[in-house]
Design an enzyme around this catalytic site. Structure first.
Site, PDB file in Angstrom:
ATOM      1  N   GLY A  22      61.194 -30.657  22.691  1.00 33.35           N
ATOM      2  CA  GLY A  22      60.695 -29.849  23.807  1.00 33.35           C
ATOM      3  C   GLY A  22      60.901 -30.582  25.125  1.00 33.35           C
ATOM      4  NE  ARG A  83      61.019 -27.487  19.540  1.00 36.25           N
ATOM      5  CZ  ARG A  83      60.190 -28.411  20.015  1.00 36.25           C
ATOM      6  NH1 ARG A  83      60.234 -29.635  19.540  1.00 36.25           N
ATOM      7  NH2 ARG A  83      59.334 -28.110  20.964  1.00 36.25           N
ATOM      8  CG  ASP A 114      56.970 -36.417  16.250  1.00 38.22           C
ATOM      9  OD1 ASP A 114      57.492 -35.640  17.082  1.00 38.22           O
ATOM     10  OD2 ASP A 114      56.117 -36.042  15.437  1.00 38.22           O
ATOM     11  CB  THR A 136      55.773 -35.680  23.082  1.00 38.20           C
ATOM     12  OG1 THR A 136      54.953 -34.549  22.759  1.00 38.20           O
ATOM     13  CG2 THR A 136      55.018 -36.937  22.677  1.00 38.20           C
ATOM     14  CB  ILE A 137      53.544 -32.334  27.166  1.00 35.45           C
ATOM     15  CG1 ILE A 137      53.512 -31.211  26.139  1.00 35.45           C
ATOM     16  CG2 ILE A 137      54.704 -32.196  28.125  1.00 35.45           C
ATOM     17  CD1 ILE A 137      52.858 -29.966  26.676  1.00 35.45           C
ATOM     18  CG  ASP A 138      52.354 -32.095  21.670  1.00 36.53           C
ATOM     19  OD1 ASP A 138      52.031 -31.306  22.580  1.00 36.53           O
ATOM     20  OD2 ASP A 138      52.967 -31.740  20.650  1.00 36.53           O
ATOM     21  CG  ASP A 140      51.888 -36.258  19.065  1.00 37.96           C
ATOM     22  OD1 ASP A 140      52.928 -36.655  19.617  1.00 37.96           O
ATOM     23  OD2 ASP A 140      51.847 -35.230  18.360  1.00 37.96           O
ATOM     24  NE  ARG A 173      35.620 -10.467  32.969  1.00 41.27           N
ATOM     25  CZ  ARG A 173      36.490  -9.893  33.775  1.00 41.27           C
ATOM     26  NH1 ARG A 173      37.366 -10.636  34.425  1.00 41.27           N
ATOM     27  NH2 ARG A 173      36.498  -8.595  33.934  1.00 41.27           N
ATOM     28  NE  ARG A 182      54.867 -28.958  16.526  1.00 40.85           N
ATOM     29  CZ  ARG A 182      55.939 -29.562  17.022  1.00 40.85           C
ATOM     30  NH1 ARG A 182      56.099 -30.864  16.842  1.00 40.85           N
ATOM     31  NH2 ARG A 182      56.839 -28.892  17.689  1.00 40.85           N
ATOM     32  CD  GLU A 233      50.779 -25.397  20.693  1.00 41.73           C
ATOM     33  OE1 GLU A 233      51.277 -24.345  21.089  1.00 41.73           O
ATOM     34  OE2 GLU A 233      51.383 -26.489  20.696  1.00 41.73           O
ATOM     35  CD  GLN A 286      49.784 -26.279  28.242  1.00 39.10           C
ATOM     36  OE1 GLN A 286      48.959 -27.052  27.780  1.00 39.10           O
ATOM     37  NE2 GLN A 286      50.219 -25.239  27.548  1.00 39.10           N
ATOM     38  NE  ARG A 287      58.084 -27.951  26.531  1.00 39.44           N
ATOM     39  CZ  ARG A 287      58.440 -27.353  25.383  1.00 39.44           C
ATOM     40  NH1 ARG A 287      57.636 -27.422  24.336  1.00 39.44           N
ATOM     41  NH2 ARG A 287      59.575 -26.728  25.267  1.00 39.44           N
TER      42      ARG A 287
HETATM   43  O1  F6P Z   1      56.636 -30.760  21.110  1.00 37.34           O
HETATM   44  C1  F6P Z   1      55.615 -30.507  21.966  1.00 37.34           C
HETATM   45  C2  F6P Z   1      55.240 -29.089  22.050  1.00 37.34           C
HETATM   46  O2  F6P Z   1      54.915 -28.986  23.380  1.00 37.34           O
HETATM   47  C3  F6P Z   1      54.103 -28.639  21.135  1.00 37.34           C
HETATM   48  O3  F6P Z   1      52.840 -28.900  21.653  1.00 37.34           O
HETATM   49  C4  F6P Z   1      54.358 -27.165  21.025  1.00 37.34           C
HETATM   50  O4  F6P Z   1      53.816 -26.633  19.849  1.00 37.34           O
HETATM   51  C5  F6P Z   1      55.836 -27.099  21.014  1.00 37.34           C
HETATM   52  O5  F6P Z   1      56.282 -28.175  21.790  1.00 37.34           O
HETATM   53  C6  F6P Z   1      56.400 -25.790  21.533  1.00 37.34           C
HETATM   54  O6  F6P Z   1      57.771 -25.862  21.524  1.00 37.34           O
HETATM   55  P1  F6P Z   1      58.807 -24.694  21.814  1.00 37.34           P
HETATM   56  O7  F6P Z   1      59.392 -25.019  23.135  1.00 37.34           O
HETATM   57  O8  F6P Z   1      59.812 -24.811  20.729  1.00 37.34           O
HETATM   58  O9  F6P Z   1      58.079 -23.402  21.835  1.00 37.34           O
END
Ligand code: F6P
Length: 353
Positions: A22, A83, A114, A136-138, A140, A173, A182, A233, A286-287
């Protein structure tokens, strides 16, 4: 870490650079840093297109200094990404190595998470000189305190929460905000802490749907007539069904944006409590866009370090941030395990529920 024989050190003249997985804000800053330092040290640079896909097919171009000018502040990646996973293809690693060699690429900087770095590790184990850069924005990856893109992503979540607060409070609300993550809840917890959410739901710590309902009733009982829930998510909430698609990518990951946990949660909350509820899925916002200063600075530091490692004949390693400085760790350490949110940080977020 593998120190290349002197003969190999002398023969590294062309460094390939690719971005995989990503995209994340800060990738271009890293590509620029890898390339600029390589040019300065007398190397040539090949920009490999679309991650491992370009390495497998030979889709690459020779960079000139002009190709990496003016990209520091740009989101996305000028190289494109994918990917694609050579490890899953018949003879994929062998074919990738043969292609890189036939294109005259003597060594590689692989910028990724990873998945991308596990392919880099496979190449390294086949004897090819590769250095990784963590992205990775995750957030992790193990063995590093910094992954390109995370800081910017948290900033985007915080801005969204600030905005959602005012409209949530005006309409009394419940706002459910679905963020990326992920396997881990780094974006959710850090975003939630800085953005003042009152409940954060992440994959690391199990919570049931009933706990969410109880939380909302308790807040109403205390006179708090709105609520902001941040949900990663990838979370599994006992008692909540999600009915989205289960498509997977080349690395076998379910495409979680199609799972719709935020939407399912919001509908169930409204049905169960009668509180008016809305969902916001921040998704790929977010990306996207420009990297934060932190992402720019560390992408630059790690990109320069990656090139210097190859120049010094060191491969199979990754420069990382550790205690505020650049440290070097084996590629294998980075992909050994998923770095999860520690209990203490999660508990800190719960203080504000
Ligand atoms: O790999 C990081 C990530 O941002 C995950 O948090 C997310 O599930 C995934 O990429 C979404 O990727 P795509 O761009 O394939 O929808």
């Amino acid at each position: 870490m593998v120190r290349l024989p002197d003969s190999a050190r002398l023969s590294i003249v062309r460094i390939g650079v690719l971005t995989g997985g990503g995209d994340a804000p800060g990738l271009n800053a890293a590509v620029r840093a890898v390339s600029r330092r390589a040019f300065q040290l007398g190397h040539q640079v090949s920009g490999i297109k679309n991650g491992w896909a370009g390495a497998m097919t030979g889709d690459m171009s020779n960079f000139t200094p002009a190709d990496v000018r003016g990209i520091l502040q740009l989101g996305g990646t000028i190289l494109g990404t994918s990917r694609t996973n050579p490890v899953k293809e018949p003879d994929g690693v062998k074919r990738t190595l043969a292609m890189l060699k036939s294109c005259g690429v003597d060594s590689l900087v692989a910028i990724g998470g990873d998945d991308t770095l596990s392919v880099a590790k496979a190449l390294h184990e086949s004897g090819y000189p590769v250095v990784g850069v963590p992205k990775t924005i995750d957030n992790d990856l193990s063995a590093t305190e910094f992954c390109i893109g995370f800081d910017t992503a948290v900033g985007i979540v915080v801005e969204a929460l600030d905005r959602l607060h005012t409209t949530a409070s005006a309409h009394h609300r419940v706002m459910v905000v679905e963020v990326m993550g992920r396997d881990t809840g780094w974006v959710a917890v850090m975003g939630g802490l800085a953005g003042g959410s009152d409940l954060v739901l992440i994959p690391e710590f199990e919570v049931g749907f009933d706990d969410v309902v109880e939380h909302l009733h308790r807040r109403r009982g205390e006179g708090k007539d709105f609520s902001i829930i941040v949900v990663a998510e990838g979370v599994n909430l006992a008692g909540l069904e999600t009915d989205g698609e289960q498509k997977t990518d080349a690395f076998g990951h379910v495409q979680l944006s199609k799972r719709g946990v935020g939407d399912a949660l919001s509908r169930r909350i409204e049905a169960e409590t009668g509180f008016e509820t809305r969902v916001t899925v921040l998704g790929h916002l977010q990306r996207g866009g420009s990297p934060s200063p932190v992402d720019r600075i560390w992408a630059t530091r790690l990109g320069v370090a990656a090139t210097e490692l190859l120049h010094e004949g060191k491969a199979g390693v990754v420069p990382v941030r550790r205690d505020g400085d650049v440290a070097v760790v084996p590629l294998a350490d980075l992909v050994a395990e998923t770095r999860r949110v520690p209990r203490a940080l999660y508990d800190l977020a719960r203080v504000f529920s």
